[in-house]
Enzyme design. Sequence first.
Site, PDB file in Angstrom:
ATOM      1  N   ASP A  62       0.826  -1.206   0.000  1.00  0.00           N
ATOM      2  CA  ASP A  62       0.000   0.000   0.000  1.00  0.00           C
ATOM      3  C   ASP A  62       0.862   1.259   0.000  1.00  0.00           C
ATOM      4  O   ASP A  62       0.735   2.136   0.858  1.00  0.00           O
ATOM      5  CB  ASP A  62      -0.965   0.006   1.192  1.00  0.00           C
ATOM      6  CG  ASP A  62      -2.159  -0.914   0.961  1.00  0.00           C
ATOM      7  OD1 ASP A  62      -2.169  -1.642  -0.045  1.00  0.00           O
ATOM      8  OD2 ASP A  62      -3.087  -0.887   1.788  1.00  0.00           O
ATOM      9  N   HIS A  67      -2.419  -3.528   6.537  1.00  0.00           N
ATOM     10  CA  HIS A  67      -3.754  -3.615   5.927  1.00  0.00           C
ATOM     11  C   HIS A  67      -4.876  -2.942   6.710  1.00  0.00           C
ATOM     12  O   HIS A  67      -5.954  -2.746   6.177  1.00  0.00           O
ATOM     13  CB  HIS A  67      -4.079  -5.099   5.725  1.00  0.00           C
ATOM     14  CG  HIS A  67      -5.189  -5.397   4.769  1.00  0.00           C
ATOM     15  ND1 HIS A  67      -5.391  -4.699   3.600  1.00  0.00           N
ATOM     16  CD2 HIS A  67      -6.162  -6.353   4.802  1.00  0.00           C
ATOM     17  CE1 HIS A  67      -6.417  -5.211   2.949  1.00  0.00           C
ATOM     18  NE2 HIS A  67      -6.905  -6.210   3.659  1.00  0.00           N
ATOM     19  N   ASN A 118      -2.797  -4.881  -1.221  1.00  0.00           N
ATOM     20  CA  ASN A 118      -4.000  -4.987  -2.059  1.00  0.00           C
ATOM     21  C   ASN A 118      -4.211  -3.745  -2.925  1.00  0.00           C
ATOM     22  O   ASN A 118      -4.934  -3.802  -3.931  1.00  0.00           O
ATOM     23  CB  ASN A 118      -5.236  -5.246  -1.189  1.00  0.00           C
ATOM     24  CG  ASN A 118      -5.544  -4.103  -0.239  1.00  0.00           C
ATOM     25  OD1 ASN A 118      -4.698  -3.700   0.560  1.00  0.00           O
ATOM     26  ND2 ASN A 118      -6.750  -3.587  -0.304  1.00  0.00           N
ATOM     27  N   HIS A 119      -3.576  -2.615  -2.565  1.00  0.00           N
ATOM     28  CA  HIS A 119      -3.731  -1.405  -3.382  1.00  0.00           C
ATOM     29  C   HIS A 119      -2.719  -1.315  -4.519  1.00  0.00           C
ATOM     30  O   HIS A 119      -2.801  -0.387  -5.326  1.00  0.00           O
ATOM     31  CB  HIS A 119      -3.658  -0.158  -2.501  1.00  0.00           C
ATOM     32  CG  HIS A 119      -4.966   0.168  -1.858  1.00  0.00           C
ATOM     33  ND1 HIS A 119      -5.876   1.037  -2.414  1.00  0.00           N
ATOM     34  CD2 HIS A 119      -5.537  -0.302  -0.721  1.00  0.00           C
ATOM     35  CE1 HIS A 119      -6.940   1.114  -1.632  1.00  0.00           C
ATOM     36  NE2 HIS A 119      -6.758   0.306  -0.598  1.00  0.00           N
ATOM     37  N   HIS A 130       1.174  -8.501   3.676  1.00  0.00           N
ATOM     38  CA  HIS A 130       0.323  -7.317   3.779  1.00  0.00           C
ATOM     39  C   HIS A 130      -0.997  -7.622   4.477  1.00  0.00           C
ATOM     40  O   HIS A 130      -1.404  -6.926   5.403  1.00  0.00           O
ATOM     41  CB  HIS A 130       0.038  -6.744   2.394  1.00  0.00           C
ATOM     42  CG  HIS A 130      -0.830  -5.515   2.459  1.00  0.00           C
ATOM     43  ND1 HIS A 130      -0.344  -4.295   2.859  1.00  0.00           N
ATOM     44  CD2 HIS A 130      -2.158  -5.334   2.228  1.00  0.00           C
ATOM     45  CE1 HIS A 130      -1.324  -3.406   2.862  1.00  0.00           C
ATOM     46  NE2 HIS A 130      -2.440  -4.015   2.483  1.00  0.00           N
TER      47      HIS A 130
END
Length: 518
Positions: free
Chosen positions: A291, A447, A323-324, A372
């Site tokens: 992220d 996260h 996840n980003h 993450h």
Amino acid sequence: METEKSNVSKAEELKLLANEAFNARKYSLAIDLYTQAIELNSQSAVYLANRAFAHLRLEEYGSAIQDATKAIETDPKYSKGYYRRGAAHLGLGKFKDALKDFQQVKKMCPNDPDATKKLKECEKAVMKLKFEEAIALPESERRSIAESIDFHTIGKGRNSSVTTEVAIAAVTVAVMAAAMLFRTSKTTIVVAIVVGLLLLLGAFWWSGHNTDVEPQYSGARIEGEVVTLDFVKKMMEDFKNQKFLHKRLLSIIDNLDTCVVLCSLQYYDLLNIFELNGLPSEENPYLFNGDFVDRGSFSLEVILTLFAFKCMSPSGIYLARGNHESKSMNKIYGFEGEVRSKLNETFVELFAEVFCCLPLAHVINEKIFVVHGGLFSVDGVKLSDIRSINRFCEPPEEGLMCELLWSDPQPLPGRGPSKRGVGLSFGADVTKRFLQENSLDLVVRSHEVKDEGYEIEHDGKLITVFSAPNYCDQMGNKGAFIRFEAPEMKPNIVTFSAVPHPDVKPMAYANNFLRMFS
């Protein structure tokens, strides 16, 4: 009857307290209070929709969808139920599902200008998605964007839309970072591109005629073919002052004496971390746990700084995927819009390609598993299974790769549905078994926003670390990083507060639709 009236009255009092907590941005407290109100009066669609709104603020889209759906079931005529569920679908990038909900809101409130505005934005998002799907090439026909860029044309021409002050630097560090991360036959091609590009730095003037950098230029310069510490320091200072560069211009980590782990970065707070703990180097290595982008409106500066350090000192900085670091998230939360605004569409694709090179997890000194998101929907997953994942793709919606990026710990044992709507929740027993089966001591993950910047869970076997204080200028949380020192590798947690930054809205480049709910 009296008891029922009393419960309804107490529930209303709790709702008012929850509203106050929500307005104070204490969203977790608000959720707890709304939950108590719902336990006393489960037939209130308002309480459910309000709790869904608090879940939205914490990006817990799965829980928001559940609450909004229950609100709709409780009172099918309550428009806010559809409104909240549509917003949650949007947060997950499910534009088509969001469209259905906002069509229902418009049907129920035909004269509401806000509903009309949001429906139009949602329709535009779905139309754009359909267009992109229609023109997308089959996977077998896609060509690496790094191979297709003509570096000689970057920034040329007086009508160029590319912000050339940062374009050359972006290509240099992004492609060079890919060379550091990509362990396939493409590496030779990428390195050749980088070497050629470095030789071009300082060689072109935007008209295509002048090969000199004008004397009055005082910004960062790359001399020769090496990214140096002096260059990186100067680049960071220029970024800090909102300036650009000149227009021409699973991993295993062993035998570390020290390592700093952190995640979720906002540029001016990143500079503060370097002030607190020193710059990355072989003697002071950092592991950035995903992220890097979608965290405010200076994400490009963050990722270029990290890539530059990776080019300068490959063993002084390690980068993991969050996840980003994905197209779907970047499209909604701002990085795509930021890159398109500061650079152009080509660089959107280039960064997406580089993100697919990032490792999904790290193991430090055979003791600490760093990821993450979290752990898995099944037991028995070994490090060898993680290494065998084909990470060179966009994250799928299920499977090991998805769970590494999206899962969260829960206080209860076993496994449960994800509050985010992607991945799962896992208990202390799952963490314990994973560590035992892989001869590890600790899980470090990120996260999630944490009020103190970190949280120790699962009997001390799992630590969440979050390094973006006052996340998006609204959460009021602290940031944290963890310092591990050999040989014991015991976690030393350092917390810090947000620092001032230029008056630029944190979601300035986010999807128009998302900004309506921020």
